[in-house]
Design a protein around this motif. Structure first.
Motif, mmCIF file in Angstrom:
data_model
loop_
_atom_site.group_PDB
_atom_site.id
_atom_site.type_symbol
_atom_site.label_atom_id
_atom_site.label_comp_id
_atom_site.label_asym_id
_atom_site.label_seq_id
_atom_site.Cartn_x
_atom_site.Cartn_y
_atom_site.Cartn_z
ATOM 1 N N THR A 1 0.791 -1.225 0.000
ATOM 2 C CA THR A 1 0.000 0.000 0.000
ATOM 3 C C THR A 1 0.826 1.280 0.000
ATOM 4 O OG1 THR A 1 -1.916 -1.084 0.983
ATOM 5 C CG2 THR A 1 -1.744 1.295 1.294
ATOM 6 N N PRO A 2 1.748 1.514 0.967
ATOM 7 C CA PRO A 2 2.377 2.837 1.081
ATOM 8 C C PRO A 2 3.631 2.991 0.234
ATOM 9 C CG PRO A 2 3.053 1.490 2.925
ATOM 10 C CD PRO A 2 2.145 0.637 2.089
ATOM 11 N N ASP A 3 4.255 4.156 0.349
ATOM 12 C CA ASP A 3 5.496 4.452 -0.366
ATOM 13 C C ASP A 3 6.560 3.393 -0.130
ATOM 14 O OD1 ASP A 3 4.766 6.891 -1.583
ATOM 15 O OD2 ASP A 3 5.085 7.972 0.282
ATOM 16 N N PHE A 4 6.636 2.878 1.099
ATOM 17 C CA PHE A 4 7.671 1.901 1.446
ATOM 18 C C PHE A 4 7.642 0.689 0.524
ATOM 19 C CE2 PHE A 4 9.434 -1.623 3.928
ATOM 20 C CZ PHE A 4 10.644 -1.066 4.353
ATOM 21 N N ALA A 5 6.461 0.324 0.013
ATOM 22 C CA ALA A 5 6.315 -0.874 -0.807
ATOM 23 C C ALA A 5 6.672 -0.655 -2.277
ATOM 24 C CB ALA A 5 4.881 -1.389 -0.709
ATOM 25 N N VAL A 6 6.670 0.582 -2.727
ATOM 26 C CA VAL A 6 6.836 0.876 -4.156
ATOM 27 C C VAL A 6 8.186 0.409 -4.718
ATOM 28 C CG1 VAL A 6 6.972 2.735 -5.870
ATOM 29 C CG2 VAL A 6 5.128 2.727 -4.174
ATOM 30 N N LEU B 1 8.032 -8.594 3.410
ATOM 31 C CA LEU B 1 9.190 -7.763 3.719
ATOM 32 C C LEU B 1 8.845 -6.952 4.959
ATOM 33 C CD1 LEU B 1 12.023 -6.716 2.804
ATOM 34 C CD2 LEU B 1 10.798 -4.837 1.704
ATOM 35 N N HIS B 2 9.598 -7.173 6.044
ATOM 36 C CA HIS B 2 9.303 -6.520 7.316
ATOM 37 C C HIS B 2 10.467 -5.630 7.720
ATOM 38 C CE1 HIS B 2 7.129 -6.002 11.065
ATOM 39 N NE2 HIS B 2 8.269 -6.169 11.728
ATOM 40 N N ALA B 3 10.150 -4.412 8.189
ATOM 41 C CA ALA B 3 11.189 -3.421 8.474
ATOM 42 C C ALA B 3 11.671 -3.494 9.924
ATOM 43 C CB ALA B 3 10.680 -2.021 8.159
ATOM 44 N N SER B 4 12.169 -4.652 10.308
ATOM 45 C CA SER B 4 12.819 -4.788 11.607
ATOM 46 C C SER B 4 13.689 -6.040 11.581
ATOM 47 C CB SER B 4 11.808 -4.894 12.743
ATOM 48 O OG SER B 4 11.317 -6.215 12.885
ATOM 49 N N LEU C 1 15.132 6.634 8.328
ATOM 50 C CA LEU C 1 15.290 5.183 8.382
ATOM 51 C C LEU C 1 14.371 4.512 7.366
ATOM 52 C CD1 LEU C 1 16.630 2.762 9.667
ATOM 53 C CD2 LEU C 1 14.950 2.871 11.535
ATOM 54 N N HIS C 2 13.152 4.992 7.257
ATOM 55 C CA HIS C 2 12.219 4.496 6.237
ATOM 56 C C HIS C 2 12.833 4.589 4.850
ATOM 57 C CE1 HIS C 2 9.177 5.402 3.138
ATOM 58 N NE2 HIS C 2 8.332 4.663 3.807
ATOM 59 N N ASP C 3 13.393 5.755 4.530
ATOM 60 C CA ASP C 3 13.942 5.974 3.194
ATOM 61 C C ASP C 3 15.198 5.140 2.939
ATOM 62 O OD1 ASP C 3 11.887 7.758 2.895
ATOM 63 O OD2 ASP C 3 13.133 9.556 3.054
ATOM 64 N N ALA C 4 15.936 4.817 3.993
ATOM 65 C CA ALA C 4 17.124 3.975 3.837
ATOM 66 C C ALA C 4 16.753 2.503 3.687
ATOM 67 C CB ALA C 4 18.058 4.159 5.036
ATOM 68 N N LEU C 5 15.710 2.075 4.388
ATOM 69 C CA LEU C 5 15.341 0.661 4.380
ATOM 70 C C LEU C 5 14.544 0.261 3.138
ATOM 71 C CD1 LEU C 5 14.300 0.026 8.097
ATOM 72 C CD2 LEU C 5 16.440 -0.611 6.971
ATOM 73 N N ALA C 6 13.772 1.176 2.556
ATOM 74 C CA ALA C 6 12.908 0.819 1.429
ATOM 75 C C ALA C 6 13.704 0.254 0.242
ATOM 76 C CB ALA C 6 12.058 2.009 1.007
#
Length: 310
Positions: free
Chosen positions: A10-15, A108-111, A166-171
């Motif tokens: 759904t969100p930017d992180f997934a794109v 894909l999980h961000a932790s 951190l979001h932008d680095a992990l995506a």
């Protein structure tokens, strides 16, 4: 041969993951995302970032309100996918959906699982003072982020990092990791490792009451609290300006020298005393205004000791 994949996000992180899988030749047979919601001044329906990217790539988009009906399962199976890739989809996948693709569903999980299972792993890692975070590819089961782990990529967390940083680095790291995981799955060599149960922690959704800054805490805890909530919902305090209380969000700050009563302004550069030590505000946002650098704010609204914030 490339895999036939259902992508769910759904969100930017997934794109970045969607784009990377498509670029590497996998056949994205369907993209599942949340339905468009009204937003903005005109309250027009706004498609999710994943829907916008999928349509740009010419992919079929589905926005079911539930996956728990027999009809949803029939439609899911009709894509005849090999596997499903899930990135911040925002909807629980029931067991019959998890079992509807022969190779399984991969999240894909961000932790660094099992630490920070749940809804807000990026924010919680920063707020708690973790030294590192990362992304993991996990084969999903019916539990909450409990599945076996396939691949991991770690990233140090510095005091300068906000949740957005951190979001932008992990995506993009996550996108690369999922591409490698799907390549291994395609070749039949994707190894899975059960999670270590003694290390489990849960990343609960951020509550509104958590956003108020507690100046009695040590400076580094205050800094991590602020950065973990930046840019949303934004940690905040109130200060009296022209005789009225004004709420101000802090989006970025740094550790500073000085001490005093918690909440005391120590100079005219927005250095504020904490329970021990102090922080200096770098970027702030006054209620109803756009984010701005603290120095720019002070040019229009000079603040100096003995003022205190709450």
């Amino acid at each position: 041969m490339p895999l036939r994949l259902i992508f769910m996000g759904t969100p930017d992180f997934a794109v970045p993951t969607l784009r990377a899988l498509h670029a590497h030749g996998h056949e994205i047979v369907a993209v599942y995302t949340r339905a468009a919601k009204p937003a903005g001044r005109g309250m027009k329906l706004q498609p999710t970032p994943v829907e916008r990217a999928a349509r740009e790539l010419g992919l079929a988009v589905l926005t079911p309100s539930t996956l728990k009906t027999p009809e949803a399962e029939v439609e899911f199976r009709s894509h005849k996918a090999d596997a499903s890739v899930v990135v911040a989809y925002g909807m629980i996948l029931p067991e019959n959906i998890l079992n509807a693709v022969p190779l399984g569903c991969f999240n894909l999980h961000a932790s660094l699982l099992p630490r920070w299972r749940g809804a807000a792993p990026i924010q919680r890692a920063i707020m708690t003072g973790d030294a590192e975070s990362g992304v993991m590819v996990m084969k999903m089961d019916v539990g909450l982020d409990t599945g076996d782990v396939a691949m991991t990529d770690r990233l140090p967390i510095t005091d300068e990092m906000t949740a957005q940083d951190l979001h932008d680095a992990l995506a993009p790291r996550g996108a690369d990791l999922m591409v490698r995981a799907m390549a291994a799955l395609e070749q039949g060599r994707l190894a899975l490792t059960p999670q270590d149960e003694p290390g489990v922690t849960y990343a609960a959704k951020i509550g509104k009451l958590e956003a108020k800054i507690d100046w009695t805490k040590p400076a580094r805890e205050v800094l991590r609290h602020i950065h973990g909530l930046s840019p949303f919902p934004g940690a905040w305090f109130e200060v009296e300006i022209d005789g009225a209380p004004v709420r101000i969000k802090v989006l970025r700050c740094e550790l500073a020298k000085g001490s005093g009563a918690p909440g005391a302004l120590l100079d005219d550069r927005l250095t504020i005393a904490c329970g021990s030590g102090a922080i200096r505000l770098i970027q702030i946002q006054r209620a109803g205004k756009q984010p701005m650098m603290a120095a720019d704010f002070l040019r229009g609204t000079p603040l100096s000791p003995p003022l205190r914030v709450v």
